[in-house]
Design a protein around this motif. Structure first.
Motif, PDB file in Angstrom:
ATOM      1  N   UNK A 288       6.368  10.733   3.327  1.00  0.00           N
ATOM      2  CA  UNK A 288       7.191   9.799   3.074  1.00  0.00           C
ATOM      3  C   UNK A 288       8.505   9.476   3.673  1.00  0.00           C
ATOM      4  N   UNK A 289       8.708   8.120   4.123  1.00  0.00           N
ATOM      5  CA  UNK A 289       9.845   7.920   4.961  1.00  0.00           C
ATOM      6  C   UNK A 289      10.852   6.988   4.229  1.00  0.00           C
ATOM      7  N   UNK A 290      11.886   6.878   4.170  1.00  0.00           N
ATOM      8  CA  UNK A 290      12.862   6.017   3.521  1.00  0.00           C
ATOM      9  C   UNK A 290      13.020   4.933   4.942  1.00  0.00           C
ATOM     10  N   UNK A 291      12.748   3.892   4.923  1.00  0.00           N
ATOM     11  CA  UNK A 291      12.923   2.819   5.823  1.00  0.00           C
ATOM     12  C   UNK A 291      13.857   1.830   5.391  1.00  0.00           C
ATOM     13  N   UNK A 292      14.935   2.090   5.940  1.00  0.00           N
ATOM     14  CA  UNK A 292      16.230   1.035   5.412  1.00  0.00           C
ATOM     15  C   UNK A 292      16.479   0.315   6.652  1.00  0.00           C
TER      16      UNK A 292
ATOM     17  N   UNK B 219      19.957   7.176  -3.512  1.00  0.00           N
ATOM     18  CA  UNK B 219      19.070   6.411  -4.285  1.00  0.00           C
ATOM     19  C   UNK B 219      19.535   4.942  -4.534  1.00  0.00           C
ATOM     20  N   UNK B 220      19.053   4.087  -4.080  1.00  0.00           N
ATOM     21  CA  UNK B 220      19.537   2.518  -4.155  1.00  0.00           C
ATOM     22  C   UNK B 220      19.034   1.994  -5.595  1.00  0.00           C
TER      23      UNK B 220
ATOM     24  N   UNK C  94       8.801  -0.213   4.070  1.00  0.00           N
ATOM     25  CA  UNK C  94       7.982   0.799   3.229  1.00  0.00           C
ATOM     26  C   UNK C  94       8.211   2.308   3.796  1.00  0.00           C
ATOM     27  N   UNK C  95       7.514   3.057   3.160  1.00  0.00           N
ATOM     28  CA  UNK C  95       7.574   4.614   3.144  1.00  0.00           C
ATOM     29  C   UNK C  95       6.858   5.083   4.520  1.00  0.00           C
TER      30      UNK C  95
ATOM     31  N   UNK D 134       0.638  -1.149  -0.163  1.00  0.00           N
ATOM     32  CA  UNK D 134      -0.053  -0.127   0.083  1.00  0.00           C
ATOM     33  C   UNK D 134       0.788   1.217  -0.057  1.00  0.00           C
ATOM     34  N   UNK D 135       2.340   1.078   0.284  1.00  0.00           N
ATOM     35  CA  UNK D 135       3.027   2.180   0.235  1.00  0.00           C
ATOM     36  C   UNK D 135       4.291   1.814  -0.618  1.00  0.00           C
ATOM     37  N   UNK D 136       4.841   2.805  -0.923  1.00  0.00           N
ATOM     38  CA  UNK D 136       6.234   2.751  -1.880  1.00  0.00           C
ATOM     39  C   UNK D 136       7.335   2.049  -0.877  1.00  0.00           C
ATOM     40  N   UNK D 137       8.372   1.340  -1.593  1.00  0.00           N
ATOM     41  CA  UNK D 137       9.373   1.012  -0.857  1.00  0.00           C
ATOM     42  C   UNK D 137      10.669   1.587  -1.643  1.00  0.00           C
ATOM     43  N   UNK D 138      11.421   2.727  -0.772  1.00  0.00           N
ATOM     44  CA  UNK D 138      12.362   3.394  -1.335  1.00  0.00           C
ATOM     45  C   UNK D 138      13.576   2.969  -1.128  1.00  0.00           C
ATOM     46  N   UNK D 139      13.920   1.777  -0.533  1.00  0.00           N
ATOM     47  CA  UNK D 139      15.285   1.384  -0.236  1.00  0.00           C
ATOM     48  C   UNK D 139      15.245  -0.065  -0.567  1.00  0.00           C
ATOM     49  N   UNK D 140      16.358  -0.615  -1.050  1.00  0.00           N
ATOM     50  CA  UNK D 140      16.553  -1.994  -1.526  1.00  0.00           C
ATOM     51  C   UNK D 140      16.046  -2.862  -0.434  1.00  0.00           C
TER      52      UNK D 140
END
Length: 416
Positions: A77-81, A390-391, A45-46, A27-33
């Protein structure tokens, strides 16, 4: 574990074709690999949540926090790494940068090296309030919260040390598992927004980000044992106009970094550039100029450096390291997203519209292409975010590929 971050994986990948194995709609973007550890795929997820899946079947094993948010109530929007140390999952949730909180938490003087302050007791914080950008340590098997560390630091595991990065608080290191402070380096503050790459002589390399006053950019090399700055590489007129920073890469005896310059500057002496630095001195040993903007970082293996360019010589480029000549260039069916990756002689790349492509790394011949039916969201955070690299969009594995998307993750298997 962080290594040289070469973008080359010792796995089979999917050289001969792919089909969708399973889809996780978060339901939300994935910004990290995502991270693959043994048979578990970890995805952040973000919204600040971490999901653990059976890597083969896509069955969800756990989620942290294990309750439902009102997704409509969150527009940030968050980057959850996610990174892993032994059987612990270390999670950093990074949103927009809080200038005052960062300096207050850091508590350092202006010396290049100062003793790292002790972690504050976070037991009174809400355990499941990840939007507060805390560092969480989870049990790999169950997702149970083991402990937390202060907010406003981004975590990266290097060996048995946890490297903590703060945009204006500098870089510091603690031991694992007890989190004993080792060192802090305030001189690295105001520039670092990426995870480190590990190199020779106990050095780590952190590529800088961007901000209006241009104190970012370049690359800094730190001694992992002491935190001392070995060198800083500061290329002339580097900017990050509309993209997050590329991470450093250590491979083929050099430290690699794309250099980005103003895309509106059409003077021929100011193109994009891929550089290779001496890993001990920072002296530039290798250079390849490109017309346009290198997007993401580079992938390096077997005497070849691969990267993506936009706004000029658009497409994927492969350059011979010894001769510095272009081996091949291939257009993409849309804007490339993330950094290319290599596995078993095949280069994998994705587009923002959700097409995954495989190219022969030696010849550039397209092996296959697959439309996922999902876009890939690579919008960067605010330019003063704590963490904003940017991964890659694609993670190769043995007989699988995992692709982060604008709604979750898609797993690919060999085409039947």
């Amino acid at each position: 574990m962080t290594d040289g971050r070469s973008g080359a994986y010792s796995v089979s990948g999917l050289p001969d074709g792919a089909e969708i194995a399973w889809v996780a709609d978060l339901g939300y973007p994935v910004h990290a690999l995502p991270v693959l550890t043994r048979d578990t795929l970890l995805v952040g997820d973000s919204l600040g949540r971490v999901h653990a899946f059976d890597a083969a079947t896509g069955e969800q094993r756990w989620r942290f926090p294990d309750h439902d948010y009102d997704l409509n109530a969150h527009d940030e929007s968050y980057k959850t790494v996610v990174t892993v140390w032994r059987d612990e999952v270390v999670v950093g949730v990074c949103g927009e940068f809080d200038y005052f909180d960062t300096f207050a938490d850091a508590g350092y003087d202006d010396d290049e090296e100062s003793e790292a302050d002790e972690f504050e007791d976070d037991d009174e914080e809400e355990v499941d309030d990840l939007i507060d950008e805390q560092i969480s340590f989870l049990d790999l098997r169950s997702g149970r919260l083991l402990r937390t560390a202060p907010r406003d630091w981004y975590p990266s595991v290097v060996g048995d040390r946890l490297v903590l990065i703060s945009l204006n608080g500098g870089v510091r290191a603690v031991t694992l598992p007890d989190l004993t402070p080792l060192w802090s380096n305030r001189k690295a503050s105001g520039r670092v927004q990426t995870s480190p790459a590990a190199g020779p002589d106990g050095l780590i390399y952190l590529s800088g980000g961007r901000e209006a006053n241009r104190t970012h950019g370049g690359l800094v090399a730190l001694d992992l044992r002491t935190g001392r700055t070995r060198f800083a590489y500061e290329p002339e007129e580097e900017v990050f106009a509309e993209t997050g920073p590329p991470h450093a890469v250590v491979a083929e005896g050099l430290v690699w970094k794309p250099v980005l310059r103003d895309e509106e500057d059409e003077r021929p002496e100011h193109p994009g550039e891929i550089v290779g630095l001496d890993p001990l001195t920072g002296e530039k040993r290798w250079s390849h100029l490109v017309k346009g903007r290198p997007d993401g970082s580079v992938a390096v293996a077997d005497g070849v450096v691969c990267f993506v360019v936009s706004g000029g010589e658009d497409g994927v480029h492969a350059v011979d390291i010894e001769t510095r000549g272009t081996l091949w260039t291939r257009k993409l069916p849309g804007a490339g997203v993330g950094t290319p990756v290599l596995a078993a002689g095949v280069l994998y790349m994705a587009t923002g519209k959700g097409t995954v492509l495989a190219f022969d790394a030696a010849t550039g011949e397209q092996r296959w292409a697959l439309d996922l039916g999902e876009y890939i969201d690579d919008r960067e955070l605010d330019h003063e975010a704590l963490y904003d690299e940017i991964p890659p969009a694609v993670l190769p594995a043995d007989g699988m590929l995992y692709v982060r998307t604008g709604t979750g993750v898609v797993a690919l298997r060999q085409r039947s």
